[in-house]
Design a protein around this motif. Structure first.
Motif, PDB file in Angstrom:
ATOM      1  N   UNK A   1      21.959  32.584  32.934  1.00 38.36           N
ATOM      2  CA  UNK A   1      22.096  33.988  32.530  1.00 38.36           C
ATOM      3  C   UNK A   1      22.403  34.860  33.744  1.00 38.36           C
ATOM      4  N   UNK A   2      21.702  34.606  34.857  1.00 35.43           N
ATOM      5  CA  UNK A   2      21.951  35.372  36.073  1.00 35.43           C
ATOM      6  C   UNK A   2      23.330  35.059  36.663  1.00 35.43           C
ATOM      7  N   UNK A   3      23.795  33.835  36.492  1.00 33.21           N
ATOM      8  CA  UNK A   3      25.123  33.482  36.978  1.00 33.21           C
ATOM      9  C   UNK A   3      26.200  34.254  36.221  1.00 33.21           C
ATOM     10  N   UNK A   4      26.011  34.406  34.913  1.00 32.16           N
ATOM     11  CA  UNK A   4      26.964  35.193  34.123  1.00 32.16           C
ATOM     12  C   UNK A   4      26.977  36.634  34.608  1.00 32.16           C
ATOM     13  N   UNK A   5      25.788  37.181  34.871  1.00 30.44           N
ATOM     14  CA  UNK A   5      25.711  38.549  35.406  1.00 30.44           C
ATOM     15  C   UNK A   5      26.450  38.656  36.739  1.00 30.44           C
ATOM     16  N   UNK A   6      26.254  37.644  37.586  1.00 28.05           N
ATOM     17  CA  UNK A   6      26.910  37.645  38.900  1.00 28.05           C
ATOM     18  C   UNK A   6      28.432  37.663  38.758  1.00 28.05           C
ATOM     19  N   UNK A   7      28.965  36.842  37.859  1.00 27.17           N
ATOM     20  CA  UNK A   7      30.410  36.770  37.682  1.00 27.17           C
ATOM     21  C   UNK A   7      30.965  38.080  37.108  1.00 27.17           C
ATOM     22  N   UNK A   8      30.272  38.629  36.109  1.00 30.24           N
ATOM     23  CA  UNK A   8      30.754  39.868  35.487  1.00 30.24           C
ATOM     24  C   UNK A   8      30.692  41.031  36.476  1.00 30.24           C
ATOM     25  N   UNK A   9      29.548  41.177  37.140  1.00 25.02           N
ATOM     26  CA  UNK A   9      29.395  42.286  38.083  1.00 25.02           C
ATOM     27  C   UNK A   9      30.297  42.116  39.300  1.00 25.02           C
ATOM     28  N   UNK A  10      30.465  40.876  39.754  1.00 25.19           N
ATOM     29  CA  UNK A  10      31.361  40.636  40.881  1.00 25.19           C
ATOM     30  C   UNK A  10      32.791  41.008  40.546  1.00 25.19           C
ATOM     31  N   UNK A  11      33.227  40.629  39.342  1.00 25.61           N
ATOM     32  CA  UNK A  11      34.572  41.001  38.905  1.00 25.61           C
ATOM     33  C   UNK A  11      34.721  42.512  38.785  1.00 25.61           C
ATOM     34  N   UNK A  12      33.670  43.168  38.260  1.00 21.08           N
ATOM     35  CA  UNK A  12      33.707  44.624  38.128  1.00 21.08           C
ATOM     36  C   UNK A  12      33.779  45.302  39.494  1.00 21.08           C
ATOM     37  N   UNK A  13      33.027  44.787  40.470  1.00 21.27           N
ATOM     38  CA  UNK A  13      33.045  45.371  41.818  1.00 21.27           C
ATOM     39  C   UNK A  13      34.433  45.248  42.440  1.00 21.27           C
ATOM     40  N   UNK A  14      35.043  44.073  42.291  1.00 21.93           N
ATOM     41  CA  UNK A  14      36.401  43.885  42.826  1.00 21.93           C
ATOM     42  C   UNK A  14      37.374  44.849  42.155  1.00 21.93           C
ATOM     43  N   UNK A  15      37.232  45.019  40.830  1.00 19.32           N
ATOM     44  CA  UNK A  15      38.104  45.945  40.112  1.00 19.32           C
ATOM     45  C   UNK A  15      37.937  47.382  40.579  1.00 19.32           C
ATOM     46  N   UNK A  16      36.697  47.777  40.878  1.00 18.67           N
ATOM     47  CA  UNK A  16      36.456  49.147  41.358  1.00 18.67           C
ATOM     48  C   UNK A  16      37.100  49.361  42.724  1.00 18.67           C
ATOM     49  N   UNK A  17      36.950  48.380  43.620  1.00 20.32           N
ATOM     50  CA  UNK A  17      37.553  48.506  44.946  1.00 20.32           C
ATOM     51  C   UNK A  17      39.080  48.583  44.863  1.00 20.32           C
TER      52      UNK A  17
ATOM     53  N   UNK B   1      31.291  50.931  43.937  1.00 18.36           N
ATOM     54  CA  UNK B   1      31.665  49.527  44.099  1.00 18.36           C
ATOM     55  C   UNK B   1      30.662  48.761  44.943  1.00 18.36           C
ATOM     56  N   UNK B   2      30.165  49.389  46.010  1.00 16.37           N
ATOM     57  CA  UNK B   2      29.170  48.732  46.863  1.00 16.37           C
ATOM     58  C   UNK B   2      27.869  48.484  46.112  1.00 16.37           C
ATOM     59  N   UNK B   3      27.447  49.458  45.307  1.00 13.34           N
ATOM     60  CA  UNK B   3      26.219  49.287  44.524  1.00 13.34           C
ATOM     61  C   UNK B   3      26.375  48.140  43.531  1.00 13.34           C
ATOM     62  N   UNK B   4      27.500  48.096  42.840  1.00 13.07           N
ATOM     63  CA  UNK B   4      27.742  47.023  41.872  1.00 13.07           C
ATOM     64  C   UNK B   4      27.823  45.669  42.581  1.00 13.07           C
ATOM     65  N   UNK B   5      28.493  45.621  43.739  1.00  9.87           N
ATOM     66  CA  UNK B   5      28.598  44.369  44.488  1.00  9.87           C
ATOM     67  C   UNK B   5      27.225  43.895  44.973  1.00  9.87           C
ATOM     68  N   UNK B   6      26.379  44.839  45.420  1.00 10.68           N
ATOM     69  CA  UNK B   6      25.035  44.479  45.874  1.00 10.68           C
ATOM     70  C   UNK B   6      24.206  43.915  44.730  1.00 10.68           C
ATOM     71  N   UNK B   7      24.338  44.517  43.553  1.00 11.50           N
ATOM     72  CA  UNK B   7      23.598  44.011  42.395  1.00 11.50           C
ATOM     73  C   UNK B   7      24.113  42.637  41.977  1.00 11.50           C
ATOM     74  N   UNK B   8      25.431  42.440  42.078  1.00 14.11           N
ATOM     75  CA  UNK B   8      25.997  41.120  41.772  1.00 14.11           C
ATOM     76  C   UNK B   8      25.473  40.075  42.747  1.00 14.11           C
TER      77      UNK B   8
END
Length: 312
Positions: A103-119, A173-180
């Protein structure tokens, strides 16, 4: 030991993680390459009618195997050379913790993708903005809306994103990446069954409950309810089953429970069962001490007290 337990999955409707693991990974048998089976090996291997019956070290099932044609050793390996797989509560915890880790891995992938998209959006928003507003203006004209201005809802939120300062977007983006990254660390730690990961997951999940409950006070959706239920279950499991923060004896009780269900003591706690046609089975040594002799080395043989023997 005053009372022995029946093998996993016998005479019970409870979920047996031992049987699931054996169905997935295969049985764990000791002494398949031994030339001679001694009476002292009866806890894990017995001979009958030209066959050797090996006790699975995980699920306690007895499996018939013909003696090896070319044995590699004379006797069974010593106890410290035989690795007893996880069983009991440690095995259950591994399944549950790894489910949480996924479950945490899915969160990591989704949030990581979102952070990259924001940047990427923050860097290319000037180029994207002109196209976005031209397309948006044309779409509104086609559907009969006013051109030159946007309405409300999602389109208004997108317009705000384009109007936001670049520094604000990079900060988000940094906040989302840190959470990921935090979710990724949790996933790795839980997959490896690290105690620190359990505490980290508990704290992070508990903090996350606050905005989830707040969102439910505004609008209710099935996805929000399911997410809240999952996180509440994770918090309850970590707090009570894993005994965090000293609850139910804390880490000391958790380690004692793990020690009881790990290695040779776990084998001694369960009935070895009897082979087909046998009226009795050797009882484990008194006390279940892993250093005590195997059945036949100074211990008496008594009939098993209940429990179904397991043979294919």
């Amino acid at each position: 030991m005053s009372e022995l337990q029946a093998p996993p999955g016998s005479g019970s409707r409870r979920l047996s993680y031992e049987l699931i693991d054996c169905a997935w990974r295969g049985h764990v048998l000791a002494g398949l390459d031994a030339a001679t089976i001694r009476p002292t090996d009866a806890l894990v291997v017995r001979e009958r009618d030209g066959l050797r019956w090996h006790r699975c070290l995980r699920c306690d099932a007895w499996l018939p195997v013909p003696p090896p044609e070319h044995p590699a050793r004379e006797f069974l390996p010593a106890r410290d050379e035989i690795e007893v797989p996880l069983r009991g509560r440690p095995l259950r915890d591994r399944y549950v913790l790894r489910l949480i880790a996924l479950d945490r891995l899915i969160h990591f992938l989704v949030l990581g993708t979102l952070a990259v998209g924001i940047f990427l959006f923050a860097r290319e928003r000037v180029t994207l903005g002109d196209r976005f507003f031209r397309i948006l203006d044309a779409v509104q004209g086609v559907v009969g809306g006013r051109t030159g201005a946007t309405g409300q809802g999602m389109l208004a939120e997108l317009e705000k994103a384009f109007e936001a300062r670049a520094s604000t977007l990079y900060l988000v983006g940094l906040v989302v990446a840190a959470y990921a990254l935090l979710e990724g660390i949790e996933a790795v730690g839980l997959w490896l069954a690290k105690r620190w990961a359990e505490y980290l997951t508990f704290v992070a999940t508990t903090i996350l409950l606050i905005p989830e409950v707040y969102e439910l006070t505004r609008t209710v959706s099935a996805l929000k309810v399911v997410a809240l239920a999952i996180n509440l279950a994770v918090v309850a499991y970590l707090l009570f089953a894993k005994r965090l923060f000293g609850l139910r004896g804390g880490g000391r009780a958790e380690r004692a429970e793990r020690k009881r269900d790990t290695g040779w003591p776990a084998l001694h706690r369960f009935l070895p069962g009897a082979l087909p046609g046998e009226g009795s089975a050797p009882a484990p040594p008194t006390g279940g001490n892993p250093q005590s002799p195997l059945p036949g080395e100074g211990s008496a043989s008594t009939p098993p007290a209940g429990g179904d023997s397991k043979a294919p």
